[in-house]
Design a protein around this motif. Structure first.
Motif, PDB file in Angstrom:
ATOM      1  N   ARG A 202       0.950  -1.205  -0.057  1.00 36.86           N
ATOM      2  CA  ARG A 202      -0.026   0.048   0.089  1.00 36.86           C
ATOM      3  C   ARG A 202       0.858   1.348   0.062  1.00 36.86           C
ATOM      4  O   ARG A 202       0.655   2.240  -0.642  1.00 36.86           O
ATOM      5  CB  ARG A 202      -1.097   0.194   1.358  1.00 36.86           C
ATOM      6  N   ALA A 208      -4.496  -0.619  -3.018  1.00 41.99           N
ATOM      7  CA  ALA A 208      -5.558  -0.329  -2.234  1.00 41.99           C
ATOM      8  C   ALA A 208      -5.509  -0.532  -0.968  1.00 41.99           C
ATOM      9  O   ALA A 208      -4.803  -1.732  -0.671  1.00 41.99           O
ATOM     10  CB  ALA A 208      -6.932  -0.500  -3.087  1.00 41.99           C
ATOM     11  N   GLU A 209      -6.187  -0.014   0.087  1.00 41.11           N
ATOM     12  CA  GLU A 209      -6.483  -0.333   1.566  1.00 41.11           C
ATOM     13  C   GLU A 209      -7.119  -1.624   1.391  1.00 41.11           C
ATOM     14  O   GLU A 209      -7.993  -1.727   0.452  1.00 41.11           O
ATOM     15  CB  GLU A 209      -7.161   0.663   2.297  1.00 41.11           C
ATOM     16  N   LYS A 211      -9.830  -4.077   1.571  1.00 34.82           N
ATOM     17  CA  LYS A 211     -11.219  -3.943   1.928  1.00 34.82           C
ATOM     18  C   LYS A 211     -11.827  -5.232   2.447  1.00 34.82           C
ATOM     19  O   LYS A 211     -11.238  -6.271   2.520  1.00 34.82           O
ATOM     20  CB  LYS A 211     -11.932  -3.575   0.700  1.00 34.82           C
ATOM     21  N   GLN A 337      -9.192   2.146  -8.930  1.00 34.45           N
ATOM     22  CA  GLN A 337     -10.473   1.695  -7.880  1.00 34.45           C
ATOM     23  C   GLN A 337      -9.443   1.638  -6.690  1.00 34.45           C
ATOM     24  O   GLN A 337      -8.314   1.007  -6.527  1.00 34.45           O
ATOM     25  CB  GLN A 337     -11.209   0.478  -8.294  1.00 34.45           C
ATOM     26  N   ASN A 338      -9.998   2.471  -5.506  1.00 40.23           N
ATOM     27  CA  ASN A 338      -9.442   2.259  -4.202  1.00 40.23           C
ATOM     28  C   ASN A 338      -7.992   2.632  -4.491  1.00 40.23           C
ATOM     29  O   ASN A 338      -7.113   2.172  -3.690  1.00 40.23           O
ATOM     30  CB  ASN A 338      -9.501   0.626  -3.496  1.00 40.23           C
TER      31      ASN A 338
END
Length: 716
Positions: A202, A208-209, A211, A337-338
Motif C-alpha cells: 500500500r 488499495a487499502e 477492503k 479503484q481504491n
C-alpha cells in the motif's frame, strides 16, 4: 536456506502468600520496561541474499524496507522490496513473542520469497531435543513464493499436498498446507506475513487499502429492466461529468498553463468537456446503450470476459486525440479503484449507440482484463487528463486531471459474502471440537451446580468422574490439543507489556473456550473446576494414581504441615516464570519447560529422552504421592489458585460436627483440602465431590449415622 527464484529476480538462500505474590507480580510488571521488537538485519545481510545484476539500496527512512534495483532496468525504480515482518507486523505468537520473517515482494505484489529469521513458538523449538523443530515452519513459508498479495489465502488442514507455490483453485484462492499440531501458530504466521507485505504494497506499490467486502461483485445476468438514457443518468447507470471552460481554467490557475487557452478565456461559460461512462457487462445497461443485437455481438466478441465500459465525450475536448491508435490505451484516460490504477485498453470498436446524446465527439468501448482484480459493483474513478502547452519552439507542457466517480446501482450485482477473518476461519475449522467440548462443559456445569445426585452414590460418582476425566485426557488433551498452559499467561504478559492486544488468542478457539469457562468457574467454585476436571495432565496423573493403587505401589507419606509448605513451590515457579517473561523473555521460553504439557500432549510423548524422562518422572512421583506435580510444582495450578480467590460461595456444605469431632471427610480427601477443624481449603480443593457425597449419604456421614442410631434425624 533460501529458495531458488526465477531469473528475473533471485535471492540466495488472610493476607497469605498467594495474595502477597500477586502484589509482587504486579509490582514487577510496573517496574519492567516496555519490550521493543525490531528487526536485526543490516544492509549487508540483504546484499548477501542477492546477486548480480541486482543492487540493494539503503533502508528507507519512512518505512523499514530495503528497495532492490536492477542494473538491467536503469531508471525504472525498485523492482522489489525486502523487509522483516517484525518491523511492520509484530503479531505475538502463542508464546507471546512475535515470529520474524524476511519477506521479499516484487513490484507486482508477488512474493519472491519468505525466510524464517526467528521464532519462539513452543511447538517448533528444541528440534535437537525431540521437538518438531523449525524445518516444517520453513517449508510452510516456502509456499508463499509465486503467490500474490491480492489473493485471498486459505490454510488447509487436510492432505492437499500443495507444495508447488501456485494457486490451486480456480477462484484464485491461495491454498497453503498447514502443519498438524501447530494450526494456531501457522495462522499467526500467515497473518504476520500478509499484514507486513500489505503495508509495503500500500505504501510503495500503490495498492488499495485492504477492503472488507470480500470477492468482487458478480453481474446478475437475470436482471434486465428496459430504461431510457435520461433515466440511466438519473439512477447512476450512466455516469456523467460536465466541465466548463471556466472550471478548467481554474484547474490550471497558478501553473504555466494558466491563460493559454484563448477560447476558454473568451467563452468561460461554454462547455469544455462532457464525459460519459457506463458498465456494459450488466445487461440492463449494455442492452440500453448498444441495443439488443449489438450487445449480443459485443459479448460474443468478448471471449476473454473483460470488464467493458462505454466511454464517450462531447464538447471541445474528446477522450481520444487525433493521433490515437485504436486498440491501445488512450493517453487521456485512466481508471482506478481504491487508489489502484488499472490498464484501460481500447477494444478497437466504435459502437453505434442506441441511446445517448447526439452531439458526441467520441464514443468507444474500453476494457479491463478480468484478472485485474477490479470490482465492478463498487465505486471506481475515470480520470481525463487535460494537457496545455506554453510556448511554441520548446513548449512547457502542463497536465491536470479531472475525475468522474462512477458506481453502478447495486441491484445489478450479486455481492458474494466476504472472506471471514482468519481467526474466524480457525473457529469454523474447529467447529466440531468446539461443539463437543462446549457440550461437555455444559454437562459439567450442570453436574457441579447440583452435585448431590451424582455424588450421593459412590459408584455413580466414580463412573461419571472417570468417564469425564477420560474424555478430558483423550479428547481435550490429545485430540483437540486443548491443554491450557502457563505459556498462555506469560505470553499474554509479554504481549500486553509490548503494547499489543491479545488478538492472537482468537486463533486457538478450544483453548479460548476453556479459558472463558474456567474464568467463570473461578467465581462459582474456585480453582478446582479446571484442575480437578479439565486439565488433561491432571487427568493423566489421576489415572496413573489409580493404576498405582491397583498395583499396590507404596504410597509416600508427607506430613500435612510439610506438604503445605511444599505447596508454596508452585507459587515460586509461577513468580520465576512471570519475572522471566517481563525481564528475560528468551530465558523464560526455556523455563516454561517446567511444565511437561508440551511433551505429553502437543508432541504426544514423541520427544528425546531428557524431556520424556522428566515427564515420566513426574508421573512416577504422582504414582507414589497423589498428583505430586499438580500440588507442588505446577505454575499453572498456582495461577488457578490465585484466580480461585474470586470465588463468592462456600459451595461445599459443612455441619457443626465436621471436624469436631468427625474427621471422615478429611480422611477421604486425597488432596488434604479439609482442615482438622472441618473447614475446606478451597485453594487446595480439586472438586472431586467425595466430601459432597459423604455429607449427603446416610451410610457414610458419621454424624447422620449416629443420629439415626438414636432415632433422630439430622437435617441435611
Amino acid at each position: 536456506m533460501f529458495h531458488t527464484l526465477p531469473a528475473r529476480l533471485r535471492w540466495a538462500p488472610r493476607p497469605g502468600p498467594g495474595r502477597r505474590l500477586l502484589m509482587a507480580m504486579w509490582a514487577l510488571l510496573a517496574l519492567a520496561g516496555d519490550a521493543a521488537w525490531a528487526g536485526t538485519l543490516a544492509k549487508a545481510d540483504i546484499e548477501r541474499r542477492f546477486g548480480h545484476p541486482y543492487r540493494v539500496e539503503d533502508k528507507l527512512a519512512d518505512l523499514p524496507v530495503w528497495p532492490v534495483a536492477s542494473l538491467l532496468e536503469r531508471g525504472a525504480g525498485p523492482v522489489a522490496y525486502v523487509f522483516e515482518s517484525i518491523d511492520l507486523a509484530p503479531l505475538p505468537g502463542f508464546e507471546g513473542t512475535p515470529m520474524n520473517f524476511l519477506v521479499s515482494i516484487d513490484r507486482k505484489g508477488e512474493f519472491i520469497g519468505v525466510e524464517l529469521l526467528g521464532q519462539s513458538e513452543p511447538v517448533f523449538t528444541f528440534r535437537d531435543l525431540g521437538g518438531l523443530g523449525d524445518s516444517l515452519l520453513r517449508d510452510f513459508v516456502a509456499q508463499y513464493a509465486g503467490r500474490n498479495i491480492r489473493q485471498p489465502y486459505l490454510i488447509s488442514t487436510g492432505p492437499s499436498g500443495n507444495r508447488s507455490g501456485q494457486a490451486a483453485r480456480p477462484d484464485g484462492v491461495a491454498v497453503l498446507d498447514g502443519i498438524s499440531k501447530a494450526t494456531t501458530s501457522v495462522r499467526i504466521v500467515n497473518q504476520s506475513v500478509l499484514d507486513a507485505a500489505g503495508k509495503v504494497a500500500r505504501a510503495k506499490l500503490g495498492f488499495a487499502e485492504r477492503k472488507e467486502g470480500g470477492r468482487a461483485a458478480l453481474v446478475r445476468e437475470d436482471v434486465y429492466d428496459p430504461v431510457g438514457f435520461a433515466q440511466m443518468l438519473e439512477n447512476g447507470m450512466v455516469g456523467r461529468l460536465q466541465v466548463s471552460n471556466a472550471q478548467i481554467e481554474k484547474i490550471f490557475a497558478g501553473t504555466e498553463g494558466a491563460g493559454t487557452d484563448e477560447l476558454a478565456l473568451a467563452r468561460p461559460g461554454a462547455r469544455f468537456a462532457d464525459l460519459y461512462i457506463a458498465y456494459l457487462n450488466a445487461p440492463t445497461i449494455g442492452r440500453a446503450i448498444l441495443g439488443d443485437a449489438q450487445y449480443r455481438a459485443v459479448m460474443r466478441r468478448n471471449f476473454e470476459r473483460r470488464h467493458l465500459w462505454w466511454i464517450a465525450s462531447a464538447g471541445r475536448y474528446p477522450i481520444v486525440a487525433d493521433d490515437f491508435i485504436p486498440g491501445a490505451p488512450s493517453p487521456r484516460l485512466a481508471m482506478s479503484q481504491n487508489g489502484t490504477f488499472l490498464e484501460l485498453r481500447d477494444q478497437d470498436y466504435e459502437p453505434a449507440v442506441a441511446a445517448g446524446p447526439a452531439d458526441l465527439n467520441a464514443s468507444r468501448l474500453f476494457g479491463v482484463n478480468a484478472t485485474a482484480g477490479i470490482d465492478p459493483g463498487r465505486p471506481l474513478s475515470l480520470e481525463l487528463t487535460v494537457t496545455r502547452a506554453k510556448g511554441s519552439v520548446m513548449p512547457t507542457l502542463v497536465s491536470r486531471r479531472i475525475t468522474l466517480n462512477y458506481s453502478p446501482p447495486a441491484s445489478l450485482f450479486a455481492y458474494p459474502p466476504g472472506p471471514a477473518p482468519d481467526w474466524l476461519q480457525a473457529w469454523k475449522a474447529r467447529r466440531v471440537d468446539l461443539a463437543v467440548v462446549g457440550l461437555a462443559l455444559v454437562l459439567l456445569a450442570v453436574v457441579l451446580a447440583r452435585p448431590r445426585w451424582i455424588a450421593l452414590e459412590a459408584r455413580r460418582l466414580r463412573l461419571f468422574r472417570l468417564g469425564f476425566l477420560g474424555f478430558t485426557l483423550a479428547y481435550i488433551g490429545w485430540h483437540a490439543q486443548g491443554q491450557l498452559s502457563v505459556v498462555q499467561l506469560t505470553g499474554a504478559i509479554k504481549t500486553l507489556k509490548a503494547g499489543h492486544g491479545l488478538a492472537s488468542y482468537l486463533y486457538d478457539p478450544v483453548a479460548l473456550l476453556l479459558i472463558a469457562f474456567t474464568s467463570v468457574s473461578f467465581i462459582a467454585w474456585g480453582r478446582g473446576t479446571f484442575c480437578g476436571w479439565l486439565c488433561p495432565f491432571g487427568a493423566l496423573q489421576e489415572f496413573v494414581g489409580l493404576l498405582a493403587r491397583r498395583l499396590r505401589v507404596p504410597r509416600l507419606r508427607i506430613a500435612p504441615r510439610v506438604a503445605r509448605r511444599m505447596e508454596s513451590t508452585r507459587y515460586l515457579a509461577l513468580a520465576v516464570l512471570v519475572g522471566a517473561a517481563c525481564l528475560f523473555p528468551s530465558q523464560g521460553e526455556t523455563l516454561n519447560e517446567v511444565e511437561p504439557f508440551k511433551t505429553a500432549f502437543t508432541l504426544g510423548l514423541s520427544r528425546t529422552w531428557p524431556f520424556l524422562a522428566y515427564a515420566l518422572a513426574l508421573l512416577a512421583a504422582g504414582a507414589c504421592y497423589y498428583k505430586f506435580f499438580c500440588r507442588f510444582l505446577c505454575p499453572l495450578g498456582a495461577a488457578m489458585s490465585l484466580g480461585g480467590r474470586l470465588r463468592r460461595l462456600d459451595w461445599i456444605a459443612r455441619r457443626a460436627e465436621c471436624g469436631k469431632p468427625c474427621q471422615r471427610c478429611a480422611a477421604v480427601c486425597q488432596y488434604d483440602a479439609i482442615e482438622p477443624g472441618g473447614a475446606v481449603r478451597y485453594d487446595a480443593c480439586f472438586q472431586c465431590l467425595e466430601c459432597v457425597g459423604t455429607y449427603h449419604d446416610a451410610r457414610r456421614c458419621v454424624p447422620v449415622m449416629l443420629h439415626l442410631k438414636k432415632g433422630r434425624s439430622l437435617e441435611r
